[in-house]
Motif scaffolding. Structure first.
Motif, PDB file in Angstrom:
ATOM      1  N   PHE A  49      -0.438  -2.476  -1.744  1.00  0.00           N
ATOM      2  CA  PHE A  49      -0.797  -3.932  -1.787  1.00  0.00           C
ATOM      3  C   PHE A  49      -0.202  -4.598  -2.966  1.00  0.00           C
ATOM      4  N   LEU A  50      -0.864  -4.235  -4.025  1.00  0.00           N
ATOM      5  CA  LEU A  50      -0.327  -4.722  -5.307  1.00  0.00           C
ATOM      6  C   LEU A  50       1.355  -4.756  -5.530  1.00  0.00           C
ATOM      7  N   ALA A  51       1.602  -3.240  -5.365  1.00  0.00           N
ATOM      8  CA  ALA A  51       3.084  -2.933  -5.450  1.00  0.00           C
ATOM      9  C   ALA A  51       4.031  -4.068  -4.742  1.00  0.00           C
ATOM     10  N   SER A  52       3.459  -4.254  -3.568  1.00  0.00           N
ATOM     11  CA  SER A  52       4.427  -5.266  -2.496  1.00  0.00           C
ATOM     12  C   SER A  52       4.362  -6.439  -3.141  1.00  0.00           C
ATOM     13  N   HIS A  53       3.593  -6.884  -4.183  1.00  0.00           N
ATOM     14  CA  HIS A  53       3.712  -8.322  -4.686  1.00  0.00           C
ATOM     15  C   HIS A  53       4.090  -8.084  -6.058  1.00  0.00           C
ATOM     16  N   GLY A  54       4.741  -7.123  -6.451  1.00  0.00           N
ATOM     17  CA  GLY A  54       5.388  -6.773  -7.633  1.00  0.00           C
ATOM     18  C   GLY A  54       4.647  -6.611  -8.817  1.00  0.00           C
ATOM     19  N   ILE A  55       3.353  -6.048  -8.561  1.00  0.00           N
ATOM     20  CA  ILE A  55       2.375  -5.886  -9.809  1.00  0.00           C
ATOM     21  C   ILE A  55       2.185  -4.168  -9.611  1.00  0.00           C
ATOM     22  N   ALA A  56       2.370  -3.788 -10.896  1.00  0.00           N
ATOM     23  CA  ALA A  56       1.941  -2.161 -11.060  1.00  0.00           C
ATOM     24  C   ALA A  56       0.604  -1.908 -11.504  1.00  0.00           C
ATOM     25  N   ALA A  57      -0.206  -1.601 -10.677  1.00  0.00           N
ATOM     26  CA  ALA A  57      -1.706  -1.607 -10.858  1.00  0.00           C
ATOM     27  C   ALA A  57      -2.232  -0.167 -11.337  1.00  0.00           C
ATOM     28  N   GLU A  58      -1.226   0.633 -11.823  1.00  0.00           N
ATOM     29  CA  GLU A  58      -1.607   2.343 -11.731  1.00  0.00           C
ATOM     30  C   GLU A  58      -2.582   2.283 -13.030  1.00  0.00           C
ATOM     31  N   THR A  67       0.316 -14.430  -8.671  1.00  0.00           N
ATOM     32  CA  THR A  67       1.654 -14.594  -8.577  1.00  0.00           C
ATOM     33  C   THR A  67       2.006 -15.868  -7.762  1.00  0.00           C
ATOM     34  N   HIS A  68       3.377 -16.083  -8.138  1.00  0.00           N
ATOM     35  CA  HIS A  68       3.850 -17.702  -7.320  1.00  0.00           C
ATOM     36  C   HIS A  68       3.485 -17.543  -6.024  1.00  0.00           C
ATOM     37  N   ALA A  69       3.214 -16.401  -5.429  1.00  0.00           N
ATOM     38  CA  ALA A  69       3.083 -16.528  -3.748  1.00  0.00           C
ATOM     39  C   ALA A  69       1.745 -16.110  -3.391  1.00  0.00           C
ATOM     40  N   VAL A  70       0.896 -15.380  -4.278  1.00  0.00           N
ATOM     41  CA  VAL A  70      -0.529 -14.867  -3.890  1.00  0.00           C
ATOM     42  C   VAL A  70      -1.283 -15.003  -5.158  1.00  0.00           C
TER      43      VAL A  70
END
Length: 361
Positions: A49-58, A67-70
């Motif tokens: 889910f986070l990767a789909s919003h450009g966030i690397a959460a490993e 983010t600008h969208a969520v």
């Protein structure tokens, strides 16, 4: 989880009622507005889910993200006792609340120190029990002071988010110290020296929330030249501080819960008394390793202390082993005399497996 986080939000809102919400849709008294929580079953779902919003959460256990969208708060539940998930949500949930109610410019040490302060809180029927002294953080700060590796307070409170992030990514020991020392300083400013610094700390927070620069806000709240005296008093406090008996007992009960769950999963007979549990775990050399900010913490059954807790008067006592609450569940463990009283309890999951939790009564 939803009910718990609604209650946590109510506690945050009550304690920071003087701060206006920046949330769209909030009422005049700061209530209302949307603070999304994304709670996933598995780590893969969380990371995807986070990767789909450009966030690397490993490597993260949970995140407040924008983010600008969520924007929202996210974590997952599988493999985590409910109490651990609650701690993660309380920590990241404070970051979320602070962003929307206190503003986006809190110094990193304060934001992380307060997040850990509320992470440790216990939610009871009458409200939130705060000020529990965390054993691992207390020991880490005392070690840093003894070895002269603690950060000067002037350096800590001026540390920017980029410097903090770089330390977290590249130096596990430094990262753990940053978190522990930030918590320790926040704890001292709230509780230390009979709470003499609590009022200035609240003024400092208010000025920061209003957009005042850190250095100017600190001088206004605490006084010109006050940092040296505050640091001296904090060092004395940190070297003398001892773990809160409730927090210490809860950590040991979580270790014993993991040990009993391991026995149960392998079809072994459940202990009828604490002596049998102690003997069996020691014979097996049972150990539990957990990682915090890249640094390992080890619980070992050979350590007599993990089977005991400290009563309010300082007396060390064995945990009390009680009958199971239902057929097929392991025995419970409690720490009588503590307030709130931590209880190791068990429940069946929907898939038929068991899970242990720490409940406070």
């Amino acid at each position: 989880y939803g009910r718990h986080m609604d209650a946590v939000y109510d506690q945050f809102a009550r304690r920071f009622s003087r701060y206006s919400s920046r949330l769209a849709g909030a009422t005049e008294n700061g209530r209302g507005g949307l603070m999304p929580l994304y709670l996933f079953r598995t780590q893969d779902e969380y990371l995807g889910f986070l990767a789909s919003h450009g966030i690397a959460a490993e490597g993260s256990g949970g995140l407040f993200f924008i983010t600008h969208a969520v924007q929202g708060l996210a974590t997952w539940t599988d493999g985590h006792p409910r109490a651990q998930t609650f701690r993660t949500l309380q920590h990241e949930g404070f970051h979320q609340f602070a962003w929307h109610h206190l503003g986006p410019h809190l110094p990193t040490w304060m934001n992380e120190g307060l997040a850990q302060y509320f992470e440790d809180a216990v939610l009871l029927d009458h409200g939130m029990e705060l000020g529990l002294g965390h054993p691992r953080r207390i020991a880490r700060v005392r070690e840093a002071l003894d070895t002269r590796s603690a950060l000067p307070m002037e350096e800590l409170i001026a540390l920017g988010s980029r410097q903090w992030s770089q330390a977290v990514r590249t130096n596990a020991s430094r990262s753990e110290l940053l978190y522990a020392q930030s918590w320790s300083v926040v704890y001292f400013l709230i509780h230390g020296d009979d709470a003499r610094y609590l009022r200035p700390f609240e003024v400092y927070l208010r000025l920061l929330s209003d957009g005042e620069a850190h250095a100017e806000a600190f001088r206004t709240a605490f006084g010109v030249g006050a940092l040296g005296a505050i640091e001296d008093r904090w060092r004395t406090h940190a070297l003398a501080q001892r773990p809160d008996p409730v927090a210490e007992a809860a950590a040991r009960l979580e270790f014993l819960g993991a040990a009993i769950a391991h026995q149960h999963a392998h079809g072994e007979a459940m202990p009828r008394h604490l002596r049998a549990l102690r003997q069996d775990l020691r014979a097996r050399g049972f150990r539990l390793t957990r990682t915090h900010h890249g640094v390992e913490e080890v619980f070992d059954a050979r350590d007599e202390a993990v089977f005991t807790y400290t009563r309010p008067g300082g007396e060390r006592s064995d945990f009390l082993l009680l009958e199971p609450s239902a057929l097929g569940l392991p025995p419970r463990l409690v720490a009588p005399g503590l307030s709130p009283e931590p209880n190791l309890v068990w429940e069946f999951r929907p898939d038929g497996t068991i899970a242990h939790e720490i409940e406070f009564r």
